[in-house]
Write a protein that holds these residues in place. Structure first.
Motif, short mmCIF file in Angstrom:
data_model
loop_
_atom_site.label_atom_id
_atom_site.label_comp_id
_atom_site.label_asym_id
_atom_site.label_seq_id
_atom_site.Cartn_x
_atom_site.Cartn_y
_atom_site.Cartn_z
N UNK A 1 19.87 73.31 36.22
CA UNK A 1 19.21 73.61 37.51
C UNK A 1 18.43 72.88 38.06
N UNK A 2 18.50 72.57 39.43
CA UNK A 2 17.37 71.83 40.09
C UNK A 2 17.43 72.00 41.39
N UNK A 3 16.38 71.85 42.25
CA UNK A 3 16.26 71.86 43.77
C UNK A 3 15.87 70.66 44.38
N UNK B 1 23.54 76.86 36.92
CA UNK B 1 24.74 76.74 35.97
C UNK B 1 25.33 75.44 36.18
N UNK B 2 24.57 74.40 36.35
CA UNK B 2 25.35 72.90 36.46
C UNK B 2 25.21 72.39 35.07
N UNK C 1 26.45 77.60 40.77
CA UNK C 1 26.25 78.06 42.14
C UNK C 1 25.28 77.36 43.02
N UNK C 2 25.77 77.16 44.20
CA UNK C 2 25.19 76.01 45.06
C UNK C 2 24.55 76.84 46.17
N UNK C 3 23.25 76.91 46.49
CA UNK C 3 22.53 77.86 47.46
C UNK C 3 21.97 77.03 48.50
N UNK C 4 21.89 77.22 49.69
CA UNK C 4 21.22 76.79 50.71
C UNK C 4 20.19 77.65 51.14
#
Length: 151
Positions: A121-123, A89-90, A71-74
């Motif tokens: 996960x990471x940001x 979930x990467x 899931x990629x979120x902006x």
């Protein structure tokens, strides 16, 4: 047994009074505030950590990838006028990018992070989103690229 029940009831009542802010002996109830002043705005946030600046406190997800898989979120903070990308979930080795201008990934217009081995996960650091459209992309280890729409 009655002593244990009385102690438990007293502890529960004390906890409820403390949480409600109505502690005997206090002149006024205390109120915890969820808002805090952000430490940057717009271009001043570029390259900075959303958690360290407080920009994450009232942020919201404004775009999501529609693909099945990670899931990629902006994420966007109206208080900071900045955006960043978060992936969940990467797999280790997957790379995410937060962008706000076209072309190659350059400082101040793109910040990238790679998911560490054993993590999912990471940001990223933030990009300026004050009057500029931002979006996020995930580059999978297998070469597939998934992006959010711009916001």
């Amino acid at each position: 047994m009655r002593t244990v029940v009385r102690l438990a009831a007293g502890a529960a009542a004390s906890l409820l009074l403390t949480l409600s802010g109505t502690v005997p002996g206090n002149a006024a109830p205390t109120v915890a505030t969820a808002t805090a002043t952000a430490h940057c705005t717009g271009s001043g946030c570029a390259g900075r950590n959303p958690v360290g600046t407080g920009c994450d406190r009232q942020a919201r997800t404004v775009r999501r990838s529609a693909e099945i898989g990670p899931l990629v979120e902006l994420r966007y903070s109206a208080a900071c006028r900045a955006a960043w990308v978060r992936v969940t979930h990467a797999r280790g080795g997957d790379r995410i990018e937060a962008r706000n201008k076209g072309g190659a990934c350059r400082p101040t217009s793109c910040y990238a992070r790679t998911v560490a081995p054993g993590h999912s996960s990471v940001y990223t650091a933030m990009v300026n989103d004050k009057g500029i459209r931002a979006w996020g992309c995930l580059q999978r280890r297998n070469g597939n690229v998934v992006c959010t729409e711009a916001y």
